[in-house]
Design a protein around this motif. Structure first.
Motif, short mmCIF file in Angstrom:
data_model
loop_
_atom_site.label_atom_id
_atom_site.label_comp_id
_atom_site.label_asym_id
_atom_site.label_seq_id
_atom_site.Cartn_x
_atom_site.Cartn_y
_atom_site.Cartn_z
N UNK A 138 -7.16 -6.42 8.91
CA UNK A 138 -8.29 -6.63 8.00
C UNK A 138 -8.87 -8.03 8.18
N UNK A 139 -8.91 -8.49 9.42
CA UNK A 139 -9.51 -9.78 9.71
C UNK A 139 -10.95 -9.85 9.27
N UNK A 140 -11.36 -11.02 8.77
CA UNK A 140 -12.71 -11.32 8.27
C UNK A 140 -13.04 -10.62 6.95
N UNK A 141 -12.11 -9.86 6.39
CA UNK A 141 -12.34 -9.23 5.10
C UNK A 141 -11.79 -10.10 3.98
N UNK A 142 -12.23 -9.85 2.77
CA UNK A 142 -11.69 -10.56 1.63
C UNK A 142 -10.30 -10.03 1.30
N UNK A 143 -9.58 -10.80 0.50
CA UNK A 143 -8.26 -10.33 0.07
C UNK A 143 -8.37 -9.02 -0.69
N UNK A 144 -9.37 -8.91 -1.54
CA UNK A 144 -9.56 -7.67 -2.30
C UNK A 144 -9.80 -6.49 -1.36
N UNK A 179 -7.64 -19.95 13.53
CA UNK A 179 -8.05 -19.74 12.15
C UNK A 179 -6.97 -20.30 11.22
N UNK A 180 -7.21 -20.21 9.92
CA UNK A 180 -6.17 -20.58 8.96
C UNK A 180 -5.01 -19.59 9.02
N UNK A 181 -3.87 -19.99 8.47
CA UNK A 181 -2.72 -19.09 8.46
C UNK A 181 -3.05 -17.80 7.72
N UNK A 182 -3.74 -17.90 6.60
CA UNK A 182 -4.11 -16.70 5.84
C UNK A 182 -4.98 -15.78 6.68
N UNK A 183 -5.97 -16.34 7.36
CA UNK A 183 -6.85 -15.50 8.17
C UNK A 183 -6.10 -14.88 9.35
N UNK A 184 -5.11 -15.59 9.87
CA UNK A 184 -4.29 -15.03 10.94
C UNK A 184 -3.49 -13.83 10.44
N UNK A 185 -2.95 -13.94 9.22
CA UNK A 185 -2.19 -12.82 8.67
C UNK A 185 -3.11 -11.62 8.41
N UNK A 186 -4.33 -11.89 7.99
CA UNK A 186 -5.28 -10.79 7.82
C UNK A 186 -5.58 -10.12 9.15
N UNK A 187 -5.80 -10.93 10.19
CA UNK A 187 -6.12 -10.36 11.50
C UNK A 187 -4.97 -9.50 12.01
N UNK A 188 -3.74 -9.96 11.83
CA UNK A 188 -2.59 -9.18 12.29
C UNK A 188 -2.39 -7.93 11.43
N UNK A 189 -2.93 -7.93 10.23
CA UNK A 189 -2.82 -6.77 9.35
C UNK A 189 -3.98 -5.80 9.47
N UNK A 234 -8.69 -6.27 1.70
CA UNK A 234 -7.43 -6.00 2.40
C UNK A 234 -6.49 -5.15 1.55
N UNK A 235 -6.63 -5.23 0.23
CA UNK A 235 -5.80 -4.40 -0.65
C UNK A 235 -6.20 -2.93 -0.57
N UNK A 236 -7.37 -2.65 -0.02
CA UNK A 236 -7.90 -1.29 -0.04
C UNK A 236 -7.96 -0.67 1.35
N UNK A 237 -7.04 -1.05 2.23
CA UNK A 237 -7.05 -0.42 3.54
C UNK A 237 -6.78 1.08 3.38
N UNK A 238 -7.39 1.90 4.21
CA UNK A 238 -7.27 3.36 4.03
C UNK A 238 -5.83 3.84 4.19
N UNK A 239 -5.49 4.84 3.41
CA UNK A 239 -4.21 5.52 3.59
C UNK A 239 -4.22 6.26 4.93
N UNK A 240 -3.03 6.38 5.53
CA UNK A 240 -2.95 6.93 6.88
C UNK A 240 -1.78 7.90 6.99
N UNK A 241 -2.04 9.06 7.58
CA UNK A 241 -0.97 10.02 7.85
C UNK A 241 -0.36 9.71 9.22
N UNK A 242 0.94 9.46 9.24
CA UNK A 242 1.60 9.09 10.49
C UNK A 242 3.07 9.43 10.40
#
Length: 463
Positions: free
Chosen positions: A318-324, A306-316, A326-334
């Motif tokens: 939120x692969x296949x999601x829009x940038x917007x 994939x593109x570099x941007x899509x690779x960074x999304x996948x590693x984060x 990806x900004x809204x990933x759920x908060x997590x208790x850990x």
């Protein structure tokens, strides 16, 4: 700092008059940004960090700063009133130390990303997904982390391990200049020739120690296609996976970064190797061949170029999601702890790790490959000392019960020693100064004494 900022910074001097009773309205009038107080409608949302476990903390005020002059005004206000002050970039501090009961300086509005001539100038409050997204239009990027909502400020100041670090170095290795507002309100442009000691400390010395960093200038690299991959083996292979991965991963081609995950979840026990290869699928197969030959073919395999941007999304995550999105990933208790592995685990250490993960609960151990470009920088060249480490170790527990964390960390300290990563800041760590900073601790203390002699910035594990 332009003429207008200089004049506004000078104007904060009268705040000293409020030494006995802080006048929050006076601070509000001095800010171009927004001050949120407990009675304000937006307060509940403003005080949240990524980890909801820290929602109980109630700051006296939160300032959404719009400029370096706003930050200087906040620091003058904190000095005059004796108010604890905390800087917040992305709000991901593992210990919740990007909030507090005093004044929180929030940098999220200082999030511009500008590119020119091979350099990116990035506001300290920019989230990683936005840095990746905006630089992608120029065909470049910077080495940074994986979680899309992490703020670039905290990441860079602590070193910045990431998924292209073996090829392009840590985030702090790409840092060429940083603008810092110091405890006395000065706005300093720091690089190798201007305030070089402070610049050195900002490259791995940890956020919240020496001043409030408001912008960073990074050297960029040209991006191309990348191949992301996810390989799974049955739990019976866990011990062999640790043994073979720790031999293979730190010495793999620089283009290949990988992470070994040992996980116990509601779905059972799992062995997974995930990674990013800066190249195509055929070359990735050749790079993976030594591991597969020793460990056997994975039970499940997924890989995509994939593109570099899509690779960074996948590693984060939120692969296949829009940038917007990806900004809204759920908060997590850990809760989490860490080690840095300077040598390979012996057989009994591998057994202790595997058995520790298999104990009841929902948790993971993540081994992230180092080596490559990371190890070609001298330990004293930046404040990040762990250049000789083979891999980092993160113990990750769902929820905030630290019982499992403490047990497995104690078990594995016999093998990994006392090295830890400051960006996985650990409130349980007694020997944190040497664990985070090693031989660089003394120089960091000298920088602290020079730039914050009154210790305005007071983290529980502050230099």
């Amino acid at each position: 700092m332009d003429r207008r900022d200089l004049l506004r910074a000078a104007a904060v001097a009268p705040l000293a008059a409020f030494a006995s009773a802080p006048d929050w309205r006076a601070l509000r009038r001095r800010l171009d940004g927004t001050l949120v107080l407990p009675a304000d409608a937006g307060y509940a949302a403003a005080r949240r960090l990524f980890n909801p476990a820290y929602d109980r903390i109630r700051p006296a005020g939160l300032a959404y700063c719009a400029s370096a002059a706003d930050v200087a005004a906040c620091l003058a206000f904190a000095r005059a009133g004796g108010i604890p002050v905390t800087a917040r970039s992305g709000g991901h501090s593992y210990a919740g130390w990007s909030t507090g009961t005093g004044l929180v300086i929030d940098l999220s509005r200082m999030s511009s990303v500008r590119y020119a001539g091979g350099r990116a100038t990035v506001g300290a409050g920019a989230r990683l997904i936005d840095v990746y997204d905006r630089l992608a239009s120029h065909g470049v990027s910077v080495p940074a982390g994986s979680c899309p909502t992490v703020g670039v400020g905290g990441l860079a100041l602590g070193g910045g391990l990431g998924v292209v670090s073996r090829k392009h170095g840590l985030t702090c290795d790409a840092l060429e200049a940083v603008r810092v507002v110091t405890a006395d309100g000065r706005v300093l442009d720091c690089d190798a020739s201007r305030h070089p000691d402070l610049f050195w400390a900002c490259r791995g010395g940890g956020g919240g120690n020496f001043g409030v960093a408001v912008s960073f200038t990074f050297r960029t690299f040209a991006t191309g296609r990348a191949t992301v991959f996810f390989l799974h083996w049955p739990w019976a292979k866990a011990g062999a996976a640790v043994r073979e991965w720790q031999t293979w991963a730190p010495s793999a081609p620089d283009e290949l970064w990988s992470s070994l995950h040992l996980t116990r979840s509601a779905g059972g026990l799992d062995v997974e190797v995930v990674g990013t290869f800066l190249g195509g699928a055929a070359a990735l197969d050749r790079a993976l061949a030594p591991l597969v030959a020793r460990l056997g073919r994975p039970a499940r395999r997924w890989a995509r170029t994939v593109s570099h941007l899509e690779a960074m999304k996948a590693m984060g995550g939120c692969g296949s999601r829009t940038t917007a999105e990806c900004r809204r990933i759920p908060r997590t208790a850990f809760a989490a702890r860490s080690h840095l592995a300077y040598r390979r685990l012996p057989a009994d250490g591998i057994r202790a790790l595997v058995e520790g993960v298999a104990r009841g609960g929902r948790h993971s151990v993540l081994l992230d490959a180092m080596g490559g470009a990371i190890g070609r920088v001298a330990p004293a060249a930046t404040a990040f000392p762990h250049r000789a480490a083979l891999y980092s170790v993160q113990y990750y527990q769902e929820g905030m019960d630290r019982t499992w964390l403490r047990a497995i960390h104690a078990d594995m300290s016999e093998y990994f020693g006392d090295h830890a990563y400051v960006n996985y800041i650990d409130p349980d760590l007694a020997n944190w100064r040497s664990a985070y900073y090693g031989p660089n601790a003394a120089r960091l203390a000298a920088v602290k004494a020079a730039y914050d002699p009154g210790r305005l910035f007071r983290l529980p594990q502050g230099v």
